[in-house]
Design a protein around this motif. Sequence first.
Motif: not given
Ligand SMILES: [Zn+2]
Length: 374
Positions: A166, A169, A217, A259-260
């Motif tokens: 993503h 992130e 995303r 990820h975030g």
């Molecule tokens: Zn993510």
Amino acid sequence: MTLQISAAFDSGNIEVQSLDNLQDIQLKIRKDKDSDFYQWFYFRVTGAKGQALKMRITNAAGAAFTGGWEDYKAVASYDREEWFRIPGTSYDNGELIIEVTPEQDSLYISYFAPYSMERHADLIADCLQHEGVSLRVIGTSIEGQAMDCLTIGTGLKTFWVIARQHPGESMAEWWMEGFLARLTDMDDPVIKTMREKATFHIIPNMNPDGSCRGHLRTNYAGSNLNREWGVSNLEKSPEVHHTIAAMDADKPLFCLDVHGDEALPYNFIAGAEGIPDFTDKQAKDQADFLTAYKKASPDFQTEHGYPVSAPGKGNLTMCTNFTADRYNCLSMTLEMPFKDNANDPDAEVGWSPDRAAQLGHDALTAMADIVDQL
Ligand SMILES: [Zn+2]
């Protein structure tokens, strides 16, 4: 001087609706191409030194994760190195309000400290100046950018670490910077041993097209890469397709996908409990890794996170579930906050590149703790 707002640069994202009134600047976040996702913004404000601005992001309510706007503060930078939070950020009536008085002729404002493709190029080049680091391009993105994969170490245990499926992130690549800085430091005794026991395959940026384009995303084709595992193809998700081919050739014993998370103000791990046959060994290895990571970093915790999926209910198109299922390995998703770590908040910078990098550095302590049992 006239106020200008621009996002026509690497990772930029904003649409200007109205600049007529400095106290009622109206902006919109652009959707990811061929997708309805949006939340990432990154733009430059010029021509407003010393003038009080009130900006409204008018489509904030339709963003991917509106929980992300609660208690959220936008980040800003004058020198593009130090990113600070803007205290005058609020979420009101479905709009994200940013009130700030620029102290200089140019101010960058962003959802989180951006990690540009230029910086990615520098990161790869820097790693390659160290002994025992090799690079292969495992394929290209839809727009033809290289999928860079670094290999470090000579050991039998195969570790895969990937980030930024993503693209919005960006903390995931800041994490990578700290992780790689340590993994390339042969003066660190933990690393010396780890590199004898393990071979690391590392993809610091899984989604270069989305990164350049200022997406939250998706990639160029509007594909959410973390829903493409096992269903990827070269037209809509070559980034995942190439990664799986590379993993099939060097099967992971350990996989971490970085990820975030927009909403939760914590660092946490999501596991693969939802795959059809989550083994006792996978459960034990995961529990031991979590304990080790908590010990290695006060910024990591296990109290807050996603609900655990019931057996067989996990989404196998996500990297963690797909790899845990296909390779029967320890596989996990690491989530970091966009906001701050509520257990140790920092009003000035919130969760930040430095703290993400430190968490990446400390992950190696936890990996070293469990490498022998894998
Ligand atoms: Zn993510």
